[in-house]
Design a protein around this motif. Structure first.
Motif, mmCIF file in Angstrom:
data_model
loop_
_atom_site.group_PDB
_atom_site.id
_atom_site.type_symbol
_atom_site.label_atom_id
_atom_site.label_comp_id
_atom_site.label_asym_id
_atom_site.label_seq_id
_atom_site.Cartn_x
_atom_site.Cartn_y
_atom_site.Cartn_z
ATOM 1 N N GLY A 96 -19.782 20.250 -10.459
ATOM 2 C CA GLY A 96 -20.307 20.316 -9.104
ATOM 3 C C GLY A 96 -21.318 19.215 -8.825
ATOM 4 O O GLY A 96 -21.864 18.595 -9.743
ATOM 5 N N PRO A 97 -21.589 18.981 -7.555
ATOM 6 C CA PRO A 97 -22.451 17.859 -7.170
ATOM 7 C C PRO A 97 -23.925 18.056 -7.514
ATOM 8 O O PRO A 97 -24.642 17.089 -7.723
ATOM 9 C CB PRO A 97 -22.244 17.744 -5.665
ATOM 10 C CG PRO A 97 -21.762 19.085 -5.237
ATOM 11 C CD PRO A 97 -21.003 19.647 -6.394
ATOM 12 N N ARG A 98 -24.396 19.293 -7.569
ATOM 13 C CA ARG A 98 -25.814 19.494 -7.877
ATOM 14 C C ARG A 98 -26.134 19.097 -9.309
ATOM 15 O O ARG A 98 -27.124 18.424 -9.565
ATOM 16 C CB ARG A 98 -26.218 20.942 -7.625
ATOM 17 C CG ARG A 98 -26.342 21.256 -6.162
ATOM 18 C CD ARG A 98 -26.908 22.624 -5.950
ATOM 19 N NE ARG A 98 -27.010 22.898 -4.532
ATOM 20 C CZ ARG A 98 -27.784 23.832 -4.035
ATOM 21 N NH1 ARG A 98 -28.479 24.606 -4.830
ATOM 22 N NH2 ARG A 98 -27.830 24.025 -2.736
ATOM 23 N N LYS A 99 -25.313 19.544 -10.251
ATOM 24 C CA LYS A 99 -25.539 19.176 -11.648
ATOM 25 C C LYS A 99 -25.377 17.671 -11.835
ATOM 26 O O LYS A 99 -26.169 17.028 -12.521
ATOM 27 C CB LYS A 99 -24.549 19.904 -12.559
ATOM 28 C CG LYS A 99 -25.108 21.117 -13.200
ATOM 29 C CD LYS A 99 -24.142 21.698 -14.192
ATOM 30 C CE LYS A 99 -24.533 23.141 -14.425
ATOM 31 N NZ LYS A 99 -23.526 23.914 -15.077
ATOM 32 N N GLU A 131 -16.176 16.955 -10.922
ATOM 33 C CA GLU A 131 -15.313 17.925 -10.256
ATOM 34 C C GLU A 131 -15.476 19.326 -10.858
ATOM 35 O O GLU A 131 -15.391 20.318 -10.149
ATOM 36 C CB GLU A 131 -13.854 17.491 -10.347
ATOM 37 C CG GLU A 131 -13.552 16.227 -9.565
ATOM 38 C CD GLU A 131 -13.723 16.403 -8.068
ATOM 39 O OE1 GLU A 131 -13.415 17.500 -7.552
ATOM 40 O OE2 GLU A 131 -14.172 15.444 -7.428
ATOM 41 N N LYS A 132 -15.707 19.396 -12.164
ATOM 42 C CA LYS A 132 -15.861 20.701 -12.825
ATOM 43 C C LYS A 132 -17.263 21.268 -12.639
ATOM 44 O O LYS A 132 -17.429 22.456 -12.392
ATOM 45 C CB LYS A 132 -15.559 20.574 -14.316
ATOM 46 C CG LYS A 132 -14.127 20.274 -14.627
ATOM 47 C CD LYS A 132 -13.934 20.061 -16.111
ATOM 48 C CE LYS A 132 -12.562 19.481 -16.366
ATOM 49 N NZ LYS A 132 -12.450 18.930 -17.719
ATOM 50 N N ASP A 139 -25.585 25.224 -10.297
ATOM 51 C CA ASP A 139 -24.168 25.552 -10.442
ATOM 52 C C ASP A 139 -23.368 25.210 -9.190
ATOM 53 O O ASP A 139 -23.902 25.142 -8.082
ATOM 54 C CB ASP A 139 -23.991 27.031 -10.778
ATOM 55 C CG ASP A 139 -24.420 27.354 -12.194
ATOM 56 O OD1 ASP A 139 -24.477 26.419 -13.007
ATOM 57 O OD2 ASP A 139 -24.706 28.531 -12.472
ATOM 58 N N LYS A 140 -22.087 25.017 -9.414
ATOM 59 C CA LYS A 140 -21.183 24.609 -8.344
ATOM 60 C C LYS A 140 -21.111 25.643 -7.214
ATOM 61 O O LYS A 140 -20.926 25.304 -6.055
ATOM 62 C CB LYS A 140 -19.791 24.381 -8.940
ATOM 63 C CG LYS A 140 -18.806 23.738 -8.015
ATOM 64 C CD LYS A 140 -17.507 23.461 -8.750
ATOM 65 C CE LYS A 140 -16.520 22.760 -7.868
ATOM 66 N NZ LYS A 140 -15.288 22.467 -8.580
ATOM 67 N N GLU A 141 -21.297 26.907 -7.557
ATOM 68 C CA GLU A 141 -21.204 27.971 -6.548
ATOM 69 C C GLU A 141 -22.287 27.860 -5.476
ATOM 70 O O GLU A 141 -22.120 28.368 -4.375
ATOM 71 C CB GLU A 141 -21.283 29.345 -7.226
ATOM 72 C CG GLU A 141 -20.065 29.698 -8.037
ATOM 73 C CD GLU A 141 -20.061 29.038 -9.417
ATOM 74 O OE1 GLU A 141 -21.144 28.662 -9.910
ATOM 75 O OE2 GLU A 141 -18.966 28.875 -9.975
ATOM 76 N N HIS A 142 -23.378 27.197 -5.786
ATOM 77 C CA HIS A 142 -24.469 27.058 -4.816
ATOM 78 C C HIS A 142 -24.240 25.927 -3.822
ATOM 79 O O HIS A 142 -25.093 25.685 -2.968
ATOM 80 C CB HIS A 142 -25.805 26.852 -5.537
ATOM 81 C CG HIS A 142 -26.426 28.124 -5.985
ATOM 82 N ND1 HIS A 142 -27.170 28.927 -5.165
ATOM 83 C CD2 HIS A 142 -26.384 28.759 -7.179
ATOM 84 C CE1 HIS A 142 -27.576 29.983 -5.826
ATOM 85 N NE2 HIS A 142 -27.101 29.904 -7.064
ATOM 86 N N THR A 143 -23.137 25.218 -3.914
ATOM 87 C CA THR A 143 -22.879 24.149 -2.954
ATOM 88 C C THR A 143 -22.226 24.667 -1.688
ATOM 89 O O THR A 143 -22.060 23.918 -0.727
ATOM 90 C CB THR A 143 -21.979 23.064 -3.572
ATOM 91 O OG1 THR A 143 -20.748 23.649 -3.984
ATOM 92 C CG2 THR A 143 -22.661 22.409 -4.751
#
Length: 130
Positions: free
Chosen positions: A117-120, A114-115, A19-23
């Motif tokens: 996140g870079p990990r996904k 952008e929605k 998830d984006k929050e983990h970036t």
């Protein structure tokens, strides 16, 4: 106002690893992990540029001393043959497709990146690349 002790903590309790929050880097994050990850991404993008180095060797892969040409073949037949060398013009089509697909994928999937996140996005890209 937040306390200094809570700085860098992920607020979403049920957020998964991709998830984006983990970036967001937490306190004590090793910043030396970023350059190897960036290098891997740039090497994958650079595959298209590196392909230009192999045009001539690929055009002589079967007939090592002289090109072994097969006349009267379509592009699809030529790309999958094992008895003839590829023409440089056919290899140029592959090189063009690299950059067309790179641009089209950036246009199509850039908003999703952008929605999500870079990990996904990196995980999906690695699956597609593999």
């Amino acid at each position: 106002m937040t306390a200094v002790s809570s700085a860098g903590r992920v607020s979403a309790a049920g957020a998964g690893f991709l998830d984006k929050e983990h970036t967001i880097a937490t306190a004590g994050f090793n910043r030396w992990l970023v350059p190897p990850a960036a290098l891997c991404i740039h090497l994958c993008i650079g595959m298209a540029y590196g392909f230009s180095v192999f045009w001539l060797p690929l055009s002589r892969a079967i007939g090592l001393t002289a090109p072994k040409a097969c006349p009267d073949m379509s592009l699809m037949q030529e790309l999958f043959t094992t008895t003839c060398d590829w023409k440089v013009a056919s290899l140029g089509w592959m090189y063009t497709l690299f950059f067309v697909l790179l641009g089209v994928s950036a246009a199509i999937w850039g908003g999703w990146l952008e929605k999500a996140g870079p990990r996904k996005a990196g995980f999906v890209a690695a699956l597609c690349w593999a």
